[in-house]
Design a protein around this motif. Structure first.
Motif, mmCIF file in Angstrom:
data_model
loop_
_atom_site.group_PDB
_atom_site.id
_atom_site.type_symbol
_atom_site.label_atom_id
_atom_site.label_comp_id
_atom_site.label_asym_id
_atom_site.label_seq_id
_atom_site.Cartn_x
_atom_site.Cartn_y
_atom_site.Cartn_z
ATOM 1 N N GLU A 1 0.767 -1.162 -0.107
ATOM 2 C CA GLU A 1 -0.126 -0.018 -0.132
ATOM 3 C C GLU A 1 0.732 1.217 0.285
ATOM 4 O OE1 GLU A 1 -3.908 -1.197 2.483
ATOM 5 O OE2 GLU A 1 -1.970 -1.530 3.533
ATOM 6 N N VAL B 1 0.729 5.306 1.178
ATOM 7 C CA VAL B 1 0.138 6.398 1.851
ATOM 8 C C VAL B 1 0.529 7.513 1.203
ATOM 9 C CG1 VAL B 1 -0.269 7.750 4.079
ATOM 10 C CG2 VAL B 1 0.177 4.961 4.129
ATOM 11 N N ARG C 1 1.231 -3.836 6.053
ATOM 12 C CA ARG C 1 0.942 -3.078 7.069
ATOM 13 C C ARG C 1 1.886 -2.405 7.876
ATOM 14 N NH1 ARG C 1 -4.152 -2.066 8.232
ATOM 15 N NH2 ARG C 1 -3.568 -2.287 10.709
ATOM 16 N N VAL D 1 -3.458 4.886 0.008
ATOM 17 C CA VAL D 1 -4.158 5.404 1.150
ATOM 18 C C VAL D 1 -4.088 7.069 1.445
ATOM 19 C CG1 VAL D 1 -4.050 5.318 3.890
ATOM 20 C CG2 VAL D 1 -3.595 3.116 2.445
ATOM 21 N N HIS E 1 -5.950 10.654 2.997
ATOM 22 C CA HIS E 1 -7.179 11.222 3.836
ATOM 23 C C HIS E 1 -7.838 12.398 2.967
ATOM 24 C CE1 HIS E 1 -8.582 11.634 7.899
ATOM 25 N NE2 HIS E 1 -8.367 12.992 7.865
ATOM 26 N N ASP F 1 -9.923 5.607 1.695
ATOM 27 C CA ASP F 1 -10.086 7.034 2.318
ATOM 28 C C ASP F 1 -10.022 6.795 3.734
ATOM 29 O OD1 ASP F 1 -10.682 9.664 2.777
ATOM 30 O OD2 ASP F 1 -12.503 9.725 1.371
ATOM 31 N N THR F 2 -9.048 7.326 4.313
ATOM 32 C CA THR F 2 -9.078 7.487 5.677
ATOM 33 C C THR F 2 -9.785 8.394 6.513
ATOM 34 O OG1 THR F 2 -7.150 8.649 5.840
ATOM 35 C CG2 THR F 2 -6.734 6.706 6.061
ATOM 36 N N LEU G 1 -0.023 9.931 8.446
ATOM 37 C CA LEU G 1 -1.356 9.398 8.018
ATOM 38 C C LEU G 1 -0.963 7.806 7.976
ATOM 39 C CD1 LEU G 1 -4.099 9.253 7.213
ATOM 40 C CD2 LEU G 1 -3.378 9.687 4.892
ATOM 41 N N TYR H 1 -3.433 5.376 10.040
ATOM 42 C CA TYR H 1 -4.329 4.317 9.152
ATOM 43 C C TYR H 1 -3.980 3.070 9.890
ATOM 44 C CZ TYR H 1 -4.713 1.069 5.391
ATOM 45 O OH TYR H 1 -5.327 -0.228 4.660
ATOM 46 N N LEU I 1 -6.451 3.163 12.918
ATOM 47 C CA LEU I 1 -7.539 3.295 12.495
ATOM 48 C C LEU I 1 -8.310 1.829 12.019
ATOM 49 C CD1 LEU I 1 -8.445 6.314 10.206
ATOM 50 C CD2 LEU I 1 -9.448 5.804 12.213
ATOM 51 N N THR I 2 -7.493 1.121 11.578
ATOM 52 C CA THR I 2 -7.729 -0.309 10.961
ATOM 53 C C THR I 2 -7.296 -1.339 11.709
ATOM 54 O OG1 THR I 2 -5.741 -0.154 9.681
ATOM 55 C CG2 THR I 2 -7.819 0.491 8.526
#
Length: 229
Positions: free
Chosen positions: A3, A5, A32, A87, A89, A117-118, A159, A163, A166-167
């Motif tokens: 991914e 960011v 991640r 990823v 925002h 979309d965070t 971010l 992220y 958040l996940t």
């Protein structure tokens, strides 16, 4: 799983009115986890810098006009992001600008399906709460003290941390079960037999005194439901 960011800084809010990208920052995640690989580029927008935008990111045209234009760096940028999910925002904003620049240069557009979309994730997770990048850094106790201006690379690094929180945290699923650990290490599982003494079942019949006490209790109940027709 790879991914990217991503964050951009621009001269304004709308590429249709002539606003341009002036900075791109990217952070690579693999499974991640940040790999340490980044992409960062300031860009000459080939236009003036509105005062409102300058107050946000602090990038003046006197600095940017000496730097490459976006056509000079777009190939390297696309090579870096590859086919990874992006990823972002408030993804609609950055994707709008990226696709405008890509379109002007004749490149293929980036589909919105690639964007994670965070901002949307945060709004769903914390309805009614502030979900700006600064607010989320405060919520997750992520140090953003160096963020005096918006900066694409710094914001991407912050971010990336937000992220992951958040996940589900920084290392979800990283711990293997005992079976998976044995399989991955090549170890052979040995059967273990445990011998325990067998105990006779204990009697649970009520005592005569307990039966008498129960009968007396039932007699004290007025119009019990089990006597109704």
């Amino acid at each position: 799983m790879r991914e990217i960011v991503l964050d951009t800084e621009t001269t304004g809010f709308d590429p249709k009115s002539g606003d341009r990208i002036v900075e791109i920052g990217c952070v690579e995640l693999i499974n991640r986890m940040a790999t340490g690989k980044t992409y960062h580029q300031y860009i000459n927008p080939e236009r003036d810098m509105p005062e409102e935008a300058f107050k946000v990111h602090g990038l003046g045209i006197d600095y940017l006009e000496k730097l490459p234009v976006i056509n000079d760096i777009m190939g390297d940028f696309l090579d870096f992001i590859g086919d990874a999910d992006l990823v972002i925002h408030n993804a609609a904003f950055d994707m709008k600008f990226l696709n405008a620049e890509l379109g002007w240069l004749g490149y293929e557009q980036l589909p919105m399906s690639r964007a994670v979309d965070t901002l949307a994730i945060a709004r769903a997770k914390f309805p009614g709460a502030q979900v700006s990048l600064d607010a989320l850094c405060r919520r997750y106790e992520i140090d953003n003290s160096s963020r005096s201006f918006h900066g694409a690379l710094l914001d991407s690094e912050l971010l990336a941390e937000v992220y992951l929180e958040l996940t589900g945290g920084r290392q979800p699923g990283l711990e293997l079960s005992a079976e998976e650990a044995e399989a991955s290490s090549g170890a052979v599982k040995e059967e273990v037999t445990i011998s325990r003494p067998v105990r006779e079942a204990r009697p649970h019949a009520p005592l005569d005194a307990e039966l008498a006490a129960h009968a007396a209790f039932l007699e004290s109940i007025t119009e019990p439901i089990w006597n109704r027709e």
